[in-house]
Design an enzyme around this catalytic site. Sequence first.
Site, PDB file in Angstrom:
ATOM      1  N   TYR A  65      51.896  74.448  46.137  1.00  0.00           N
ATOM      2  CA  TYR A  65      50.835  75.030  46.956  1.00  0.00           C
ATOM      3  C   TYR A  65      51.220  75.013  48.431  1.00  0.00           C
ATOM      4  O   TYR A  65      51.815  74.047  48.914  1.00  0.00           O
ATOM      5  CB  TYR A  65      49.538  74.247  46.767  1.00  0.00           C
ATOM      6  CG  TYR A  65      49.022  74.243  45.346  1.00  0.00           C
ATOM      7  CD1 TYR A  65      49.414  75.218  44.430  1.00  0.00           C
ATOM      8  CD2 TYR A  65      48.143  73.265  44.900  1.00  0.00           C
ATOM      9  CE1 TYR A  65      48.946  75.220  43.130  1.00  0.00           C
ATOM     10  CE2 TYR A  65      47.665  73.253  43.596  1.00  0.00           C
ATOM     11  CZ  TYR A  65      48.079  74.236  42.723  1.00  0.00           C
ATOM     12  OH  TYR A  65      47.611  74.228  41.441  1.00  0.00           O
ATOM     13  N   GLU A 123      25.426  62.371  41.591  1.00  0.00           N
ATOM     14  CA  GLU A 123      24.807  63.695  41.482  1.00  0.00           C
ATOM     15  C   GLU A 123      23.848  64.011  42.620  1.00  0.00           C
ATOM     16  O   GLU A 123      23.470  65.178  42.799  1.00  0.00           O
ATOM     17  CB  GLU A 123      24.087  63.804  40.137  1.00  0.00           C
ATOM     18  CG  GLU A 123      25.048  63.807  38.959  1.00  0.00           C
ATOM     19  CD  GLU A 123      24.373  63.726  37.606  1.00  0.00           C
ATOM     20  OE1 GLU A 123      24.981  64.151  36.610  1.00  0.00           O
ATOM     21  OE2 GLU A 123      23.226  63.228  37.548  1.00  0.00           O
TER      22      GLU A 123
END
Length: 433
Positions: free
Chosen positions: A339, A415
Amino acid sequence: MKHWAFALTTAAVMSVWAPPTYAQQQSPVMIDSTLEQKVIDWRRHIHANPELSNREYETAKMVANHLRELGLEVKTDIAHTGVVGLLKGRGDGPTVALRADMDALPVTEKTELPFKSTVKSTYRGKEVGVMHACGHDTHVAMLMGAAEKLASMRDELNGNVLFIFQPAEEGAPEGEEGGAELMLKQGLFSDVFPDYPPERVFGIHVWAGFPTGHIGYRKGPLMASSDKFEITVKGKQTHGSRPWAGVDPIVTSAQIINSAQTIISRQTDITKAPAVLSFGIVEGGVRNNIIPDDVTLIGTIRNFDMDIRSDIHNRLTHTAETIAEANGAEADVKIDLGYPVTVNNPDLVEEMLPITREIAGADNVKEVPLVTGAEDFSYYALEVPGMFVFLGVTPEGRDMASEPSNHSPYFYADEKALKTGVNLYVNWTLESL
């Protein structure tokens, strides 16, 4: 050349596109508790059903069905399992791209979550556990939530939104292509929706090193390029008691390893950008008294400047080949380009910082140091101005330094951070349109 072209393109785009900010008109748009719970439920389902790179079949179906239910135009099977949805707003404003990655890792989960993964698969010919140990399940769920919220506001959008659900960020299986590079090669920004090329792109990555809901950003280079090299040093086998009868690839390899360290410490201007060159594998020989025919050296190069990156590659090749020649050996150097450097457009980051601080809290948005990890979001940001940030997912009060990191079998994502990610995607889009 591509790096400089990117800089010129960025400057040109940013100079002509300076709309009044959404934040100047009204407060940020926040999702409600109903949509937040949907995002959590999606995340849990994806977490319990992870899929490896280029094999995200069920995840892709779930995403595509959701986008179709929202009334978006949807294209599938891009770069194997990629899904792209187009939300058309009113008027002829620009198109903004939002990206999430979908793939999991060959990691056996060791958390005690009620929705933990028990999935098994095959990786490099071996049975492995599969886990969303890098948080891509949260990325998919957050972007699904952003799509639902923005679709409900389509009449308020003076422009369009491209939702990119990308496979294989962790790397394609051996012998395959994948990820952001393949999506772009297959026309993601040009042919998939040819009349709606994006003018900027946003991405979020959850991060174990930050408290829940905190944001880490950086202008300019953020994450390193990542390249793999393999050097095969070819000598001539002989008995260890008679080294003069052969050519010793082990001694030659030792010289290459030592000299290669000077490429960074003595030949690279690290005041411009840091760099790392590390050997991870040295293989050769079968017996204590036999000098082998060859030795294999494998390692990684990390860097934060595209021009310096190329120079390091050239110097490593030259160093290995000339040392081998001096010893009567040969060196075959192969460098696999990984990358590129992940570069955040400074003007885009500056434009988005006010709304980012308003959503996450001014004290919770901090500039971060360079990260030597790599991300293929970098390919998108070489095409159009990009902004990529880290979203903290470790509950407040815990020791960030000792928490299980991304890629750990114990990785845990709080979460409570998901709504922050959705709100960022939504409001970055509203700011841009």
